[in-house]
Design a protein around this motif. Structure first.
Motif, short mmCIF file in Angstrom:
data_model
loop_
_atom_site.label_atom_id
_atom_site.label_comp_id
_atom_site.label_asym_id
_atom_site.label_seq_id
_atom_site.Cartn_x
_atom_site.Cartn_y
_atom_site.Cartn_z
N ASN A 79 0.82 -1.21 0.00
CA ASN A 79 0.00 0.00 0.00
C ASN A 79 0.86 1.26 0.00
O ASN A 79 0.75 2.12 0.86
N ILE A 80 1.73 1.37 -1.00
CA ILE A 80 2.66 2.50 -1.13
C ILE A 80 1.91 3.83 -1.19
O ILE A 80 2.35 4.84 -0.63
N ARG A 81 0.77 3.85 -1.85
CA ARG A 81 0.01 5.10 -1.99
C ARG A 81 -0.34 5.67 -0.61
O ARG A 81 -0.19 6.86 -0.36
N LYS A 83 1.21 5.10 2.24
CA LYS A 83 2.44 5.54 2.89
C LYS A 83 2.88 6.89 2.36
O LYS A 83 3.33 7.75 3.11
N MET A 84 2.77 7.08 1.05
CA MET A 84 3.16 8.35 0.45
C MET A 84 2.26 9.48 0.93
O MET A 84 2.73 10.58 1.21
N LEU A 85 0.98 9.21 1.06
CA LEU A 85 0.04 10.21 1.54
C LEU A 85 0.38 10.62 2.97
O LEU A 85 0.42 11.80 3.30
N TYR A 86 0.64 9.65 3.82
CA TYR A 86 1.01 9.96 5.20
C TYR A 86 2.34 10.71 5.26
O TYR A 86 2.48 11.69 6.00
N ALA A 87 3.31 10.29 4.49
CA ALA A 87 4.62 10.95 4.50
C ALA A 87 4.53 12.40 4.04
O ALA A 87 5.13 13.29 4.63
N SER A 88 3.74 12.64 2.99
CA SER A 88 3.66 14.00 2.46
C SER A 88 2.82 14.92 3.34
O SER A 88 2.92 16.13 3.24
N ALA A 106 7.66 5.07 12.35
CA ALA A 106 7.78 3.62 12.30
C ALA A 106 7.04 3.09 11.09
O ALA A 106 5.89 3.45 10.85
N THR A 107 7.72 2.26 10.32
CA THR A 107 7.07 1.68 9.15
C THR A 107 6.56 0.26 9.41
O THR A 107 5.85 -0.29 8.59
N ASP A 108 6.94 -0.30 10.54
CA ASP A 108 6.36 -1.58 10.97
C ASP A 108 6.46 -1.67 12.49
O ASP A 108 7.19 -0.90 13.12
N PRO A 109 5.72 -2.59 13.11
CA PRO A 109 5.67 -2.66 14.58
C PRO A 109 7.03 -2.81 15.27
O PRO A 109 7.22 -2.32 16.38
#
Length: 122
Positions: A79-81, A83-88, A106-109
């Motif tokens: 779900n890269i989209r 992640k990109m939305l959250y990062a931006s 954090a990108t994973d637990p």
């Protein structure tokens, strides 16, 4: 105003249509061409948002050059989209929460264990 490298100016409509594609996603693609007579890059074709990649390909001439932008909508197993939305959006969101002392991404637990949180907080 002409581009000093090529002598070609970019028509304002090119920028407007691109911003519509980028911000509003109201177009699937845009094809631009150089109009040599007026020394400008202009919009040749604007694809509607429901058009496909095949429609985009068909809009390109077989034996002439063009610039083109295609809004390729995709998601992956990760779900890269999202992640990109959250990062931006992170910086603006963080500025709105005045008083946050520590930030942890954090990108994973495994990257947000209690030990890591404690280490960042002290």
């Amino acid at each position: 105003m002409a581009n000093s490298a090529s002598g070609m100016a970019v028509d304002d409509e090119c920028k407007l249509r691109f911003m519509e594609l980028k911000a509003k996603r109201s177009h699937r693609f845009i094809v631009f061409k150089i109009e040599e007579k007026i020394q400008r890059v202009v919009v040749e074709t604007v694809g509607e948002s429901q058009q496909s990649y095949d429609d985009f390909s068909a809009s390109l001439p077989a034996d002439e050059c063009r610039y083109a932008v295609y809004d390729f909508d995709f998601t992956t197993d990760e779900n890269i989209r999202s992640k990109m939305l959250y990062a931006s959006s992170k910086d603006r969101f963080r500025r709105e929460l005045d008083g946050v002392q520590v930030e942890l991404q954090a990108t994973d637990p495994s990257e947000m264990s209690l030990d890591i949180v404690k280490e960042r907080a002290f």
